[in-house]
Write an enzyme that holds these catalytic residues in place. Sequence first.
Site, PDB file in Angstrom:
ATOM      1  N   THR A 131      18.279  11.023   1.842  1.00 57.35           N
ATOM      2  CA  THR A 131      18.524  10.025   2.508  1.00 57.35           C
ATOM      3  C   THR A 131      18.563   8.902   1.614  1.00 57.35           C
ATOM      4  OG1 THR A 131      16.032   9.805   3.249  1.00 57.35           O
ATOM      5  CG2 THR A 131      17.512  10.966   4.701  1.00 57.35           C
ATOM      6  N   PHE A 143      -3.391   1.995  -5.411  1.00 60.31           N
ATOM      7  CA  PHE A 143      -2.300   0.947  -5.605  1.00 60.31           C
ATOM      8  C   PHE A 143      -2.471  -0.464  -5.565  1.00 60.31           C
ATOM      9  CE2 PHE A 143      -0.395   4.844  -3.595  1.00 60.31           C
ATOM     10  CZ  PHE A 143       0.838   5.014  -3.941  1.00 60.31           C
ATOM     11  N   CYS A 199      11.640   6.705  -3.401  1.00 64.42           N
ATOM     12  CA  CYS A 199      11.174   6.217  -2.243  1.00 64.42           C
ATOM     13  C   CYS A 199      11.044   5.030  -1.916  1.00 64.42           C
ATOM     14  CB  CYS A 199       9.936   7.106  -1.730  1.00 64.42           C
ATOM     15  SG  CYS A 199      10.250   8.934  -1.705  1.00 64.42           S
ATOM     16  N   PHE A 241       4.629  13.378   2.768  1.00 65.62           N
ATOM     17  CA  PHE A 241       3.627  12.037   2.123  1.00 65.62           C
ATOM     18  C   PHE A 241       3.396  12.477   0.516  1.00 65.62           C
ATOM     19  CE2 PHE A 241       3.124  11.636   6.613  1.00 65.62           C
ATOM     20  CZ  PHE A 241       3.345  10.559   6.886  1.00 65.62           C
ATOM     21  N   LEU A 242       3.982  13.581  -0.014  1.00 63.34           N
ATOM     22  CA  LEU A 242       3.328  13.886  -1.288  1.00 63.34           C
ATOM     23  C   LEU A 242       3.799  12.746  -2.364  1.00 63.34           C
ATOM     24  CD1 LEU A 242       6.319  15.051  -3.112  1.00 63.34           C
ATOM     25  CD2 LEU A 242       5.690  17.251  -1.661  1.00 63.34           C
ATOM     26  N   GLU A 264       5.216  12.514  -6.156  1.00 66.78           N
ATOM     27  CA  GLU A 264       5.756  13.168  -7.293  1.00 66.78           C
ATOM     28  C   GLU A 264       4.757  13.221  -8.429  1.00 66.78           C
ATOM     29  OE1 GLU A 264       9.770  12.051  -8.556  1.00 66.78           O
ATOM     30  OE2 GLU A 264      10.130  12.129  -6.508  1.00 66.78           O
TER      31      GLU A 264
HETATM   32  P1  NAD Z   1      16.649  15.374  -3.828  1.00 72.90           P
HETATM   33  O1  NAD Z   1      17.831  14.545  -3.942  1.00 72.90           O
HETATM   34  O2  NAD Z   1      15.796  15.701  -4.892  1.00 72.90           O
HETATM   35  O3  NAD Z   1      16.879  16.843  -3.204  1.00 72.90           O
HETATM   36  C1  NAD Z   1      17.783  16.859  -2.014  1.00 72.90           C
HETATM   37  C2  NAD Z   1      18.207  18.179  -2.078  1.00 72.90           C
HETATM   38  O4  NAD Z   1      19.077  18.472  -0.801  1.00 72.90           O
HETATM   39  C3  NAD Z   1      19.403  18.429  -3.379  1.00 72.90           C
HETATM   40  O5  NAD Z   1      19.068  19.447  -4.190  1.00 72.90           O
HETATM   41  C4  NAD Z   1      20.770  18.577  -2.595  1.00 72.90           C
HETATM   42  O6  NAD Z   1      21.566  19.361  -3.277  1.00 72.90           O
HETATM   43  C5  NAD Z   1      20.240  19.230  -1.198  1.00 72.90           C
HETATM   44  N1  NAD Z   1      21.165  19.183  -0.278  1.00 72.90           N
HETATM   45  C6  NAD Z   1      22.100  17.992   0.214  1.00 72.90           C
HETATM   46  N2  NAD Z   1      22.736  18.258   1.131  1.00 72.90           N
HETATM   47  C7  NAD Z   1      22.648  19.689   1.521  1.00 72.90           C
HETATM   48  C8  NAD Z   1      23.178  20.526   2.491  1.00 72.90           C
HETATM   49  N3  NAD Z   1      23.934  20.056   3.400  1.00 72.90           N
HETATM   50  N4  NAD Z   1      22.871  21.946   2.555  1.00 72.90           N
HETATM   51  C9  NAD Z   1      21.732  22.309   1.303  1.00 72.90           C
HETATM   52  N5  NAD Z   1      21.413  21.356   0.731  1.00 72.90           N
HETATM   53  C10 NAD Z   1      21.675  19.949   0.608  1.00 72.90           C
HETATM   54  O7  NAD Z   1      15.763  14.620  -2.622  1.00 72.90           O
HETATM   55  P2  NAD Z   1      14.042  14.534  -2.414  1.00 72.90           P
HETATM   56  O8  NAD Z   1      13.529  13.463  -3.647  1.00 72.90           O
HETATM   57  O9  NAD Z   1      13.661  15.807  -2.205  1.00 72.90           O
HETATM   58  O10 NAD Z   1      14.120  13.748  -1.131  1.00 72.90           O
HETATM   59  C11 NAD Z   1      14.302  14.322   0.177  1.00 72.90           C
HETATM   60  C12 NAD Z   1      13.988  13.731   1.272  1.00 72.90           C
HETATM   61  O11 NAD Z   1      12.386  13.546   1.426  1.00 72.90           O
HETATM   62  C13 NAD Z   1      14.373  12.429   1.219  1.00 72.90           C
HETATM   63  O12 NAD Z   1      14.557  11.815   2.580  1.00 72.90           O
HETATM   64  C14 NAD Z   1      13.127  11.483   0.698  1.00 72.90           C
HETATM   65  O13 NAD Z   1      13.225  10.031   1.218  1.00 72.90           O
HETATM   66  C15 NAD Z   1      12.068  12.277   1.167  1.00 72.90           C
HETATM   67  N6  NAD Z   1      10.951  12.058   0.464  1.00 72.90           N
HETATM   68  C16 NAD Z   1      10.857  12.246  -0.659  1.00 72.90           C
HETATM   69  C17 NAD Z   1       9.621  12.217  -1.575  1.00 72.90           C
HETATM   70  C18 NAD Z   1       9.609  12.304  -3.065  1.00 72.90           C
HETATM   71  O14 NAD Z   1       8.557  12.192  -3.589  1.00 72.90           O
HETATM   72  N7  NAD Z   1      10.889  12.527  -3.702  1.00 72.90           N
HETATM   73  C19 NAD Z   1       8.387  12.033  -0.893  1.00 72.90           C
HETATM   74  C20 NAD Z   1       8.325  11.855   0.529  1.00 72.90           C
HETATM   75  C21 NAD Z   1       9.747  11.999   1.249  1.00 72.90           C
END
Ligand code: NAD
Length: 432
Positions: A86, A251, A262, A152-153, A155
């Site tokens: 997102t 933090f 994020c 809430f993980l 990375e």
């Molecule tokens: P990312 O970009 O690493 O992964 C997203 C994946 O979704 C990609 O591999 C992409 O190819 C796939 N994708 C997109 N559209 C698709 C579809 N229509 N069908 C199948 N696959 C599709 O993103 P992320 O870091 O894993 O974050 C994902 C969500 O989780 C975001 O909203 C983020 O804000 C939230 N979030 C992330 C974290 C973090 O630490 N990264 C922590 C908490 C929440």
Amino acid sequence: MKVGIIGTGYVGLPTGIGLAELGHQVVCIDNDVNKIDALKAGRLTIFEDGLEEMFQRNIASGRLSFTTSMKMGVEQADVVMIAVGTPPHPVTKEADMKYIHAAATELAEHLTGYTVIATKSTVPVGTGDDIEALIAKKNPIAHFDVVSLPEFLREGFAIHDFFHPDRIVIGADSERARNVLKNLYAAFQDKTEMLFVKRRSSETIKYASNAFLAMKIHYINEMANFCEKTGADIDEVAHGMGLDSRIGKKFLNPGPGFGGSCFPKDTMAMAYMGRTNNVYMSLIETTIQKNAERKKEMAWRILDAVKDVSNPKIAVLGLAFKGGTDDCRESPAIEIIAELLEQHADIMAYDPQAMGTAAQLLGDKIRYADSAYLAVKEADVVAILTEWKEFESLDLEQIGDLMRHKRIVDCRNLLNAEQARLLGFTYQGIGK
Ligand code: NAD
């Protein structure tokens, strides 16, 4: 239970592996063919401590599989999690919902039987309603509930956080969906608070939490600036503050500003939601602005350290947005380097895990070294930009011997300042 996870990124993949480890049957779906090919071939696509072993074990057990086919992942599932990105909208900076809407539309036609659609992605308040409407329009006979299940993980600690969450927040307006999720997370029932709230509250909890943590970082950075002017030491101040249980220790590490996939985007999205609801989020708005300024200030701190040197060579240690990950999205290091490059700096960088991801962003605008020691060769200053453990134990004597000028700008307060000064370095930390 049978679980389909859409999106195998930093959230979807550890979540899928964790759920398989709990004994669920998990299918991870992604529309990125290269990712799925790699995962099917047994190659992890992200770096996370402890993930590899669990990944291999669950593939071998047959509980974890990967596909590009939405049908294969969704058709049999009791729960479908949406974990797609997102990102900030390029113009408005609100959360861009295009991947969420695409995933919801694509999954709708494959629903069979009662299915819970759980949003793991961080999504604006009201998104659950939108997903519900999209699915109902595409597949009017589908039998489903949409719940908010924010992630809430952290990375770098994804597996630890999956198995030891502070809380599991479930925003579900239906009793049946709540029971399905209780079963899914049955393993946590006696050890983790499971919070059942309204879907809109759950969506808000995620943004409110991230914005609060971002503000905490901005706050300690501002206190660090104050310490620099007054002779106080920010590490002592932060320690003293953190001992107050109302404040907490976490933090409170001063640094080059927050980054990652994020905090920057979630603060912008929260501020946008505030504005569109006529609630001006003054603290969040300021945090965003000051955090952007901070990265530029850090770049100028590094440049100032070599202002007497012509064509200075800058060694950058750390490219990831924080230690323990290869993620460079919105990394302060990348933004600081961009500012340094604007000033025509000559940069040699090293990161234990993030050289590949950084190279995708920076290309050949900088040079890359295979170790910290190779990066500092002939350098006029070392800038430490990511808090990797391995930098804490660098042999400073050897570093000094390799450098042209013995200067360190430690944006993470990682090194022992006293030892560095005794070895003849000009050492600058943060808030000291
Ligand atoms: P990312 O970009 O690493 O992964 C997203 C994946 O979704 C990609 O591999 C992409 O190819 C796939 N994708 C997109 N559209 C698709 C579809 N229509 N069908 C199948 N696959 C599709 O993103 P992320 O870091 O894993 O974050 C994902 C969500 O989780 C975001 O909203 C983020 O804000 C939230 N979030 C992330 C974290 C973090 O630490 N990264 C922590 C908490 C929440």
